[in-house]
Design an enzyme around this catalytic site. Structure first.
Site, mmCIF file in Angstrom:
data_model
loop_
_atom_site.group_PDB
_atom_site.id
_atom_site.type_symbol
_atom_site.label_atom_id
_atom_site.label_comp_id
_atom_site.label_asym_id
_atom_site.label_seq_id
_atom_site.Cartn_x
_atom_site.Cartn_y
_atom_site.Cartn_z
ATOM 1 N N GLU A 186 79.727 16.033 90.461
ATOM 2 C CA GLU A 186 79.933 17.320 91.124
ATOM 3 C C GLU A 186 78.569 17.950 91.391
ATOM 4 O OE1 GLU A 186 82.604 21.238 90.386
ATOM 5 O OE2 GLU A 186 83.569 19.301 90.221
ATOM 6 N N ASP B 38 88.169 21.787 96.106
ATOM 7 C CA ASP B 38 87.297 22.523 95.229
ATOM 8 C C ASP B 38 87.605 23.998 95.389
ATOM 9 O OD1 ASP B 38 85.233 21.074 93.568
ATOM 10 O OD2 ASP B 38 84.346 23.058 93.888
ATOM 11 N N HIS C 34 95.260 30.916 97.755
ATOM 12 C CA HIS C 34 94.186 30.216 98.459
ATOM 13 C C HIS C 34 94.559 28.744 98.684
ATOM 14 C CE1 HIS C 34 93.992 29.900 94.180
ATOM 15 N NE2 HIS C 34 92.957 29.090 94.158
ATOM 16 N N ARG C 35 95.133 28.130 97.649
ATOM 17 C CA ARG C 35 95.492 26.705 97.733
ATOM 18 C C ARG C 35 96.650 26.505 98.722
ATOM 19 N NH1 ARG C 35 95.490 26.272 92.993
ATOM 20 N NH2 ARG C 35 93.310 25.629 92.969
HETATM 21 P P1 ITT Z 1 89.163 18.841 89.751
HETATM 22 O O1 ITT Z 1 87.703 19.020 90.122
HETATM 23 O O2 ITT Z 1 89.414 17.625 88.918
HETATM 24 O O3 ITT Z 1 90.086 18.947 90.931
HETATM 25 P P2 ITT Z 1 88.739 21.358 88.339
HETATM 26 O O4 ITT Z 1 89.641 22.306 87.615
HETATM 27 O O5 ITT Z 1 87.465 20.941 87.642
HETATM 28 O O6 ITT Z 1 89.596 20.082 88.787
HETATM 29 P P3 ITT Z 1 87.210 22.820 90.327
HETATM 30 O O7 ITT Z 1 85.905 22.231 89.979
HETATM 31 O O8 ITT Z 1 87.553 23.011 91.775
HETATM 32 O O9 ITT Z 1 88.402 21.970 89.745
HETATM 33 O O10 ITT Z 1 87.342 24.200 89.545
HETATM 34 C C1 ITT Z 1 88.199 25.156 89.987
HETATM 35 C C2 ITT Z 1 88.399 26.175 88.875
HETATM 36 O O11 ITT Z 1 88.615 27.467 89.483
HETATM 37 C C3 ITT Z 1 89.659 25.869 88.087
HETATM 38 O O12 ITT Z 1 89.421 25.005 86.992
HETATM 39 C C4 ITT Z 1 90.071 27.286 87.638
HETATM 40 O O13 ITT Z 1 89.316 27.696 86.525
HETATM 41 C C5 ITT Z 1 89.674 28.142 88.850
HETATM 42 N N1 ITT Z 1 90.809 28.192 89.779
HETATM 43 C C6 ITT Z 1 90.909 27.568 90.988
HETATM 44 N N2 ITT Z 1 92.117 27.768 91.546
HETATM 45 C C7 ITT Z 1 92.799 28.528 90.668
HETATM 46 C C8 ITT Z 1 94.100 29.047 90.662
HETATM 47 O O14 ITT Z 1 94.965 28.795 91.630
HETATM 48 N N3 ITT Z 1 94.469 29.791 89.621
HETATM 49 C C9 ITT Z 1 93.614 30.046 88.610
HETATM 50 N N4 ITT Z 1 92.386 29.569 88.514
HETATM 51 C C10 ITT Z 1 91.954 28.816 89.542
#
Ligand code: ITT
Length: 185
Positions: A33, A61, A167-168
């Site tokens: 990353e 991300d 957002h997702r």
């Molecule tokens: P992958 O990279 O394996 O997909 P990750 O959790 O490490 O999983 P990210 O690096 O994109 O993914 O980190 C995103 C973080 O942002 C996630 O772990 C949460 O802490 C926060 N986040 C993102 N979307 C969220 C949501 O819908 N609700 C709450 N927190 C969220």
């Protein structure tokens, strides 16, 4: 069927719901990353994953951006929760509010989809506020402290609310319409 490279089961189950009827399969890869914006990170991870598997896939991300902290934790959201609790974050924002700052915050997601015709980005954002306390059992990550604009419950208290405005959801709905246009059958 499309592969979603993620280790986050919260992201995975939301993606499976939002992309229906397209089937989503989880692929766990240990990807580097890089530092950078969500866009840069998503692109780099998608390229690296595609080099490894050679099949159509997407990565996503995302991050939680707090206005009074200049957008922090943003791309570092996952990392920050390994060291701070949600109540620590609320306490920090309480302090900022006492100094005159707002509680404004937003979630942003960047989906990078890649196949043999190239790479595409789809983005989504939802605006709101940092709650005054940690509330609710649903969702994951920062959901128990995020209240979307115009509402009173956190995403963790009302997952139905999250489902159609997150957002997702916004990023994945854009991916879905792109994929259905590409191969409508
Ligand atoms: P992958 O990279 O394996 O997909 P990750 O959790 O490490 O999983 P990210 O690096 O994109 O993914 O980190 C995103 C973080 O942002 C996630 O772990 C949460 O802490 C926060 N986040 C993102 N979307 C969220 C949501 O819908 N609700 C709450 N927190 C969220």
């Amino acid at each position: 069927m499309v592969l979603f490279v993620t280790s986050n089961t919260g992201k995975l189950s939301e993606a499976q719901a939002h992309l229906q009827p397209i089937e989503v399969e989880q692929l766990k890869l240990d990807l580097d990353e890089p530092r950078g914006s969500l866009e840069e990170i998503a692109m780099a991870k998608a390229l690296q994953a595609y080099r490894e598997v050679g099949k159509a896939l997407f990565v996503e991300d995302s991050g939680f951006f707090i206005e009074s902290l200049g957008g922090f934790p943003g791309a570092y959201s996952a990392h920050v929760l390994k060291h701070l609790s949600l109540s620590d974050v609320v306490a920090l924002i309480d302090k900022k509010e006492k100094e005159g700052a707002t509680r404004a915050a937003y979630f942003k997601a960047v989906v990078a989809y890649i196949d043999d015709s190239g790479i595409r980005l789809f983005k989504g954002r939802v605006d709101g506020f940092v709650a005054k306390d940690v509330r609710g059992e649903g969702g994951f990550g920062y959901d128990p402290i995020f209240i979307p604009k115009g509402y009173e419950e956190t995403f963790a208290e009302n997952e139905g609310l999250k489902r159609n405005m997150s957002h997702r959801y916004r990023a994945l709905i854009a991916l879905k319409s792109f994929m259905l246009k590409e191969s409508p059958s």
